[in-house]
Design a protein around this motif. Structure first.
Motif, PDB file in Angstrom:
ATOM      1  N   SER A 119      14.082  16.040  -6.581  1.00 20.67           N
ATOM      2  CA  SER A 119      14.048  15.665  -7.994  1.00 20.67           C
ATOM      3  C   SER A 119      13.320  16.730  -8.784  1.00 20.67           C
ATOM      4  O   SER A 119      12.493  17.479  -8.254  1.00 20.67           O
ATOM      5  N   VAL A 120      13.643  16.799 -10.075  1.00 18.83           N
ATOM      6  CA  VAL A 120      12.949  17.736 -10.959  1.00 18.83           C
ATOM      7  C   VAL A 120      11.590  17.191 -11.374  1.00 18.83           C
ATOM      8  O   VAL A 120      10.751  17.924 -11.883  1.00 18.83           O
ATOM      9  N   GLU A 121      11.378  15.900 -11.213  1.00 16.39           N
ATOM     10  CA  GLU A 121      10.097  15.313 -11.578  1.00 16.39           C
ATOM     11  C   GLU A 121       9.068  15.570 -10.488  1.00 16.39           C
ATOM     12  O   GLU A 121       9.400  15.938  -9.363  1.00 16.39           O
ATOM     13  N   ASP A 122       7.814  15.376 -10.847  1.00 22.57           N
ATOM     14  CA  ASP A 122       6.736  15.605  -9.892  1.00 22.57           C
ATOM     15  C   ASP A 122       6.614  14.411  -8.955  1.00 22.57           C
ATOM     16  O   ASP A 122       6.298  13.294  -9.380  1.00 22.57           O
ATOM     17  N   HIS A 123       6.916  14.637  -7.696  1.00 15.10           N
ATOM     18  CA  HIS A 123       6.711  13.641  -6.652  1.00 15.10           C
ATOM     19  C   HIS A 123       6.059  14.369  -5.490  1.00 15.10           C
ATOM     20  O   HIS A 123       6.621  15.322  -4.962  1.00 15.10           O
ATOM     21  N   PHE A 124       4.902  13.919  -5.104  1.00  9.59           N
ATOM     22  CA  PHE A 124       4.208  14.636  -4.046  1.00  9.59           C
ATOM     23  C   PHE A 124       3.526  13.637  -3.134  1.00  9.59           C
ATOM     24  O   PHE A 124       3.449  12.440  -3.412  1.00  9.59           O
ATOM     25  N   ALA A 125       3.050  14.158  -2.029  1.00  3.04           N
ATOM     26  CA  ALA A 125       2.332  13.335  -1.056  1.00  3.04           C
ATOM     27  C   ALA A 125       1.391  14.246  -0.285  1.00  3.04           C
ATOM     28  O   ALA A 125       1.668  15.439  -0.091  1.00  3.04           O
TER      29      ALA A 125
ATOM     30  N   ARG B  43       6.257   2.759  -5.121  1.00  2.00           N
ATOM     31  CA  ARG B  43       6.688   4.136  -5.330  1.00  2.00           C
ATOM     32  C   ARG B  43       5.906   5.103  -4.452  1.00  2.00           C
ATOM     33  O   ARG B  43       6.471   5.995  -3.817  1.00  2.00           O
ATOM     34  N   ALA B  44       4.605   4.930  -4.387  1.00  2.00           N
ATOM     35  CA  ALA B  44       3.785   5.781  -3.529  1.00  2.00           C
ATOM     36  C   ALA B  44       4.123   5.564  -2.057  1.00  2.00           C
ATOM     37  O   ALA B  44       4.129   6.506  -1.260  1.00  2.00           O
TER      38      ALA B  44
ATOM     39  N   THR C 152       0.835  -1.194   0.000  1.00  2.32           N
ATOM     40  CA  THR C 152       0.000   0.000   0.000  1.00  2.32           C
ATOM     41  C   THR C 152       0.870   1.245   0.000  1.00  2.32           C
ATOM     42  O   THR C 152       1.926   1.292   0.639  1.00  2.32           O
ATOM     43  N   GLY C 153       0.423   2.265  -0.728  1.00  2.34           N
ATOM     44  CA  GLY C 153       1.185   3.505  -0.818  1.00  2.34           C
ATOM     45  C   GLY C 153       0.868   4.507   0.261  1.00  2.34           C
ATOM     46  O   GLY C 153       1.381   5.628   0.220  1.00  2.34           O
ATOM     47  N   ASP C 154       0.032   4.146   1.223  1.00  2.00           N
ATOM     48  CA  ASP C 154      -0.323   5.040   2.318  1.00  2.00           C
ATOM     49  C   ASP C 154       0.534   4.712   3.542  1.00  2.00           C
ATOM     50  O   ASP C 154       0.788   3.545   3.838  1.00  2.00           O
ATOM     51  N   SER C 155       0.957   5.767   4.241  1.00  2.00           N
ATOM     52  CA  SER C 155       1.784   5.598   5.439  1.00  2.00           C
ATOM     53  C   SER C 155       1.141   6.331   6.602  1.00  2.00           C
ATOM     54  O   SER C 155       0.411   7.310   6.415  1.00  2.00           O
TER      55      SER C 155
ATOM     56  N   ALA D 244      -0.738  10.985  12.121  1.00  2.00           N
ATOM     57  CA  ALA D 244      -0.613  11.460  10.747  1.00  2.00           C
ATOM     58  C   ALA D 244      -0.895  10.339   9.771  1.00  2.00           C
ATOM     59  O   ALA D 244      -0.597   9.166  10.030  1.00  2.00           O
ATOM     60  N   LEU D 245      -1.483  10.712   8.623  1.00  2.00           N
ATOM     61  CA  LEU D 245      -1.668   9.839   7.471  1.00  2.00           C
ATOM     62  C   LEU D 245      -1.102  10.556   6.252  1.00  2.00           C
ATOM     63  O   LEU D 245      -1.255  11.776   6.117  1.00  2.00           O
ATOM     64  N   SER D 246      -0.464   9.805   5.359  1.00  2.00           N
ATOM     65  CA  SER D 246       0.084  10.383   4.140  1.00  2.00           C
ATOM     66  C   SER D 246      -0.204   9.453   2.977  1.00  2.00           C
ATOM     67  O   SER D 246      -0.046   8.234   3.082  1.00  2.00           O
ATOM     68  N   ASP D 247      -0.632  10.046   1.860  1.00  3.39           N
ATOM     69  CA  ASP D 247      -0.944   9.306   0.639  1.00  3.39           C
ATOM     70  C   ASP D 247       0.044   9.731  -0.434  1.00  3.39           C
ATOM     71  O   ASP D 247       0.078  10.896  -0.838  1.00  3.39           O
ATOM     72  N   GLY D 248       0.906   8.803  -0.875  1.00  4.16           N
ATOM     73  CA  GLY D 248       1.893   9.116  -1.892  1.00  4.16           C
ATOM     74  C   GLY D 248       1.288   9.156  -3.280  1.00  4.16           C
ATOM     75  O   GLY D 248       0.187   8.646  -3.534  1.00  4.16           O
ATOM     76  N   MET D 249       2.021   9.771  -4.225  1.00  4.59           N
ATOM     77  CA  MET D 249       1.554   9.872  -5.602  1.00  4.59           C
ATOM     78  C   MET D 249       1.497   8.481  -6.219  1.00  4.59           C
ATOM     79  O   MET D 249       2.462   7.720  -6.158  1.00  4.59           O
ATOM     80  N   GLY D 250       0.362   8.145  -6.806  1.00  3.59           N
ATOM     81  CA  GLY D 250       0.215   6.848  -7.455  1.00  3.59           C
ATOM     82  C   GLY D 250      -0.124   5.762  -6.448  1.00  3.59           C
ATOM     83  O   GLY D 250      -0.721   6.015  -5.396  1.00  3.59           O
TER      84      GLY D 250
END
Length: 716
Positions: free
Chosen positions: A556-562, A519-520, A492-495, A509-515
């Motif tokens: 990174s220059v790429e889009d990575h968000f959470a 990777r998420a 799961t991509g959630d932490s 806290a809860l965090s949802d990664g991109m995708g």
């Protein structure tokens, strides 16, 4: 005219010095008087009833730097030497003082100061005494010791000139105090000994600032100084060491108890070890030192402790925010340097130059085309730059006029294609450089903003609160977490995070990664891990979120968000602070009524500035706070928020872990797994000592999918 000149001269002669000049002269006179007094005291300092090198070292130090006070020190020293030692030593001092200007009289003679210091110290020791092998050895040792002290003093003067300080500064200050004590020993006023009074203050100060060890060392230093002079107290070193040690022990509890410890140490030593012959002098002098020490204000002791800390560590604690502000300013200037744009050469000029140089200059019609028909030829080549980007040119792309006049159209087109290709490559390279500069500017600007915010946070007092009395908490928390990967996924991509900040605050806290997937999970895991470290370091939630945002941007220059969904529970103040960054709504259930808390901020890691607005809410025992990720609401119908609200209204209170699993299973329904990773965190608020366990995260159990059942209409 003569009368006018006479009047002008009278006016000039009657002109008085300005108030500023008068004040400067008064200050110089005060300094000269003070330095004369220092010379008077140092002139009486002795080593085994001989002249000590302290005054001589001061004279050599003063001449090249503070020549205006040299005469005052010398006069005071001559008087002190006559009173404390003998007139022969005073005459020797005057004779040696005449040689002090020699090392600085001409350039290149600076090396002479070193033998001058050693020979002068040894000569003063031997003045007026018979010379034998023992006295010669002692004079040599004193001369080498004087050179060593002079070298250490020179280093510290350089340190003072730069406005800095270190441990050596403190040591040199103690050495200077010891030399003054050695000189004051020549002064006696009945039962009062100025050297013991000053030494007693030194012992008490060291005991307060450095505890028992500092008091004992200061006592030993005082006793050794007086013993070397040859007129120390009858009790020797031991009585002062014991007094300083006990003064340090009591001063560790309350600094005003240090004089009591000093007197108690003297009594203990006198009764159990040895009774001093000069007991009256010790009692009176050290008693006066204790009374003077008690008269000191508490602010003076606090300032002294800070001063010692500056000397030992080289930096004041309150200088850290200012230093961080300076570093942030440097980074902002570096970021500004990347905003400079370079001038670019137009591709039209480059294409014409290439074609003319490679083709036209070798053609027999060059004069006709580029001298007689320059404008028509130049215009014809410029038209080639208007062709669609990325396509090769052909002869058909030439203008009709150029096709008629040019005898080498194929060569012109080929050279133009080469020129345009190189220009397009240079354009792509310039674009990459521009993007790299923009990224560097953004990264440096982000770091500068983060450091500046940390400095402001330090100044505002949001750092860890040391020494604050712990109040018994009024609330306890229990938490349950249920997570499920998307359909067909494994990870799961959630932490999630549960972090206790002392005994009064807990952060969930809860965090949802991109995708989705690993990777998420890495995105969200990085966010919550950094968030936890920042919160434990003492930063507030808003600054911690901005720091996480900056870190994700710099990575990174790429889009990575959470997304970030934070809940800080104040167990003492019975309140909650919620910070939501692009997170799904939070549901607060109280007495079967549900309040939905939303946020519209973008996820962290996208924009350089993230807008954070904390939401504050009171808490009572029995409240239920449910935090979810997007996958929970996307797996239900179009009215997912209303569905979850009705479920919370009808759900019986149970263990938070069971409730979290029930909510997740119900919201995903018959689909078994949703299209996105899903996580639910349930925080149950209870009265203090009602919770069965401390806040922790239980491992999710095996899923028992609960089919959806019709819910009763929500109560209005």
């Amino acid at each position: 005219m003569a009368g006018t000149l006479s009047m002008n001269m009278q006016g000039v002669g009657a002109r008085e010095p300005s108030p500023k000049a008068q004040s400067h002269k008064k200050d110089i006179r005060k300094i000269q008087l003070m330095m004369a007094l220092v010379g008077l005291v140092l002139g009486q300092a002795m080593i085994f009833h001989r002249a000590a090198p302290f005054l001589w070292i001061v004279l050599v130090l003063v001449w090249p730097r503070w020549r205006s006070v040299f005469g005052a020190v010398l006069i005071g020293g001559l008087i002190g030497t006559v009173l404390g030692i003998n007139w022969i030593s005073s005459v020797a001092l005057l004779g040696l003082a005449l040689a002090i200007p020699m090392p600085w009289h001409r350039t290149g003679r600076g090396w002479m100061q070193w033998p001058l210091v050693g020979l002068g110290a040894g000569g003063l020791y031997l003045a007026g005494r018979g010379v034998n092998s023992f006295e010669a050895i002692m004079a040599g040792l004193i001369g080498m010791g004087a050179i060593l002290l002079y070298w250490a003093a020179l280093r510290q003067i350089h340190v003072w000139d730069t406005g800095q300080g270190n441990q050596a500064t403190l040591v040199m200050g103690l050495a200077a105090t010891g030399s003054l004590i050695a000189g004051l020993e020549g002064w006696m006023f009945g039962p009062f000994s100025p050297s013991l009074i000053v030494g007693g203050l030194l012992i008490l100060g060291a005991a307060v600032l450095n505890g028992p060890a500092g008091g004992a060392v200061a006592g030993a230093t005082l006793g050794f100084t007086l013993a070397v002079r040859g007129s120390g107290p009858g009790g020797g070193l031991g009585i002062l060491v014991v007094g300083g040690f006990l003064a340090g022990i009591l001063a560790s509890r309350q600094w005003r108890l240090a004089p009591v410890g000093l007197i108690a140490g003297i009594v203990l030593y006198a009764v159990m070890v040895r009774l001093p012959h000069q007991m009256t002098m010790l009692w009176v002098s050290l008693g006066v030192a204790g009374v003077l020490f008690q008269a000191l204000p508490g602010s003076f002791v606090t300032a002294a402790r800070l001063w010692v800390q500056v000397l030992v560590t080289g930096e004041r604690p309150d200088q850290l925010p200012a230093r961080m502000e300076q570093i942030a300013g440097v980074m902002k200037e570096m970021a500004h340097a990347f905003q400079i744009e370079e001038e670019e050469t137009g591709q039209e000029t480059s294409l014409v130059e290439v074609v003319v140089g490679q083709v036209c200059r070798k053609c027999s019609l060059y004069r006709s085309c580029w001298e007689d028909e320059f404008y028509r030829s130049y215009r014809g080549l410029l038209d080639l730059t208007n062709q669609p980007t990325g396509e090769l040119l052909s002869v058909a792309d030439l203008s009709r006029d150029l096709q008629k006049r040019c005898i080498r159209p194929d060569a012109v087109v080929q050279a133009a294609n080469v020129a345009l290709g190189k220009e397009r490559e240079r354009a792509r390279y310039r674009l990459r450089v521009k993007e790299s500069r923009a990224l560097a500017e953004r990264q440096l600007g982000g770091l500068a903003s983060l450091i500046q915010e940390m400095a402001q946070d330090l100044n505002s007092g949001h750092m860890p609160r040391a020494g604050v009395r712990v109040v018994e908490p009024a609330l306890d928390c229990e938490v349950g977490v249920a997570k499920r990967p998307r359909r067909g996924g494994i990870v799961t991509g959630d932490s999630e995070m549960v972090c206790e900040l002392g005994k009064d605050r807990v952060v969930f806290a809860l965090s949802d990664g991109m995708g989705v997937g690993p990777r998420a999970a890495w995105e969200s895991g990085t966010a919550v891990a950094l968030l936890e470290q920042l919160l434990k370091a003492g930063f507030n939630q808003v600054l911690a979120v901005r720091a996480v945002n900056t870190t994700l941007l710099l990575r990174s220059v790429e889009d990575h968000f959470a997304t970030l969904d934070l809940l800080m529970v104040d167990r003492v103040g019975k309140g909650a602070e919620m910070v939501k960054v692009a997170a799904a709504p939070t549901f607060l259930c109280r007495n079967r009524r549900v309040e939905i808390i939303r946020s519209h901020a973008v996820p962290v890691g996208i924009l350089q500035e993230v807008h954070v607005e904390p939401v504050y809410h009171t808490l009572d025992p029995g409240d239920l706070i449910v935090m979810v990720t997007d996958g929970v609401l996307e797996g239900a119908d179009a009215h997912a928020e209303e569905t979850l609200s009705k479920l919370l209204q009808e759900m019986p209170t149970a263990n938070p872990q069971v409730m979290a699993e029930t909510i997740l299973s119900y919201m995903l329904g018959h689909d078994q797994d949703g299209r996105d990773d899903a996580a639910v965190m349930v925080v149950q608020i209870k009265g203090h000592r009602q919770a069965s366990r401390i806040p922790s995260i239980s491992e999710p159990r095996e899923w028992q999918h609960i089919p959806p059942v019709p819910l009763k209409a929500s109560r209005r």
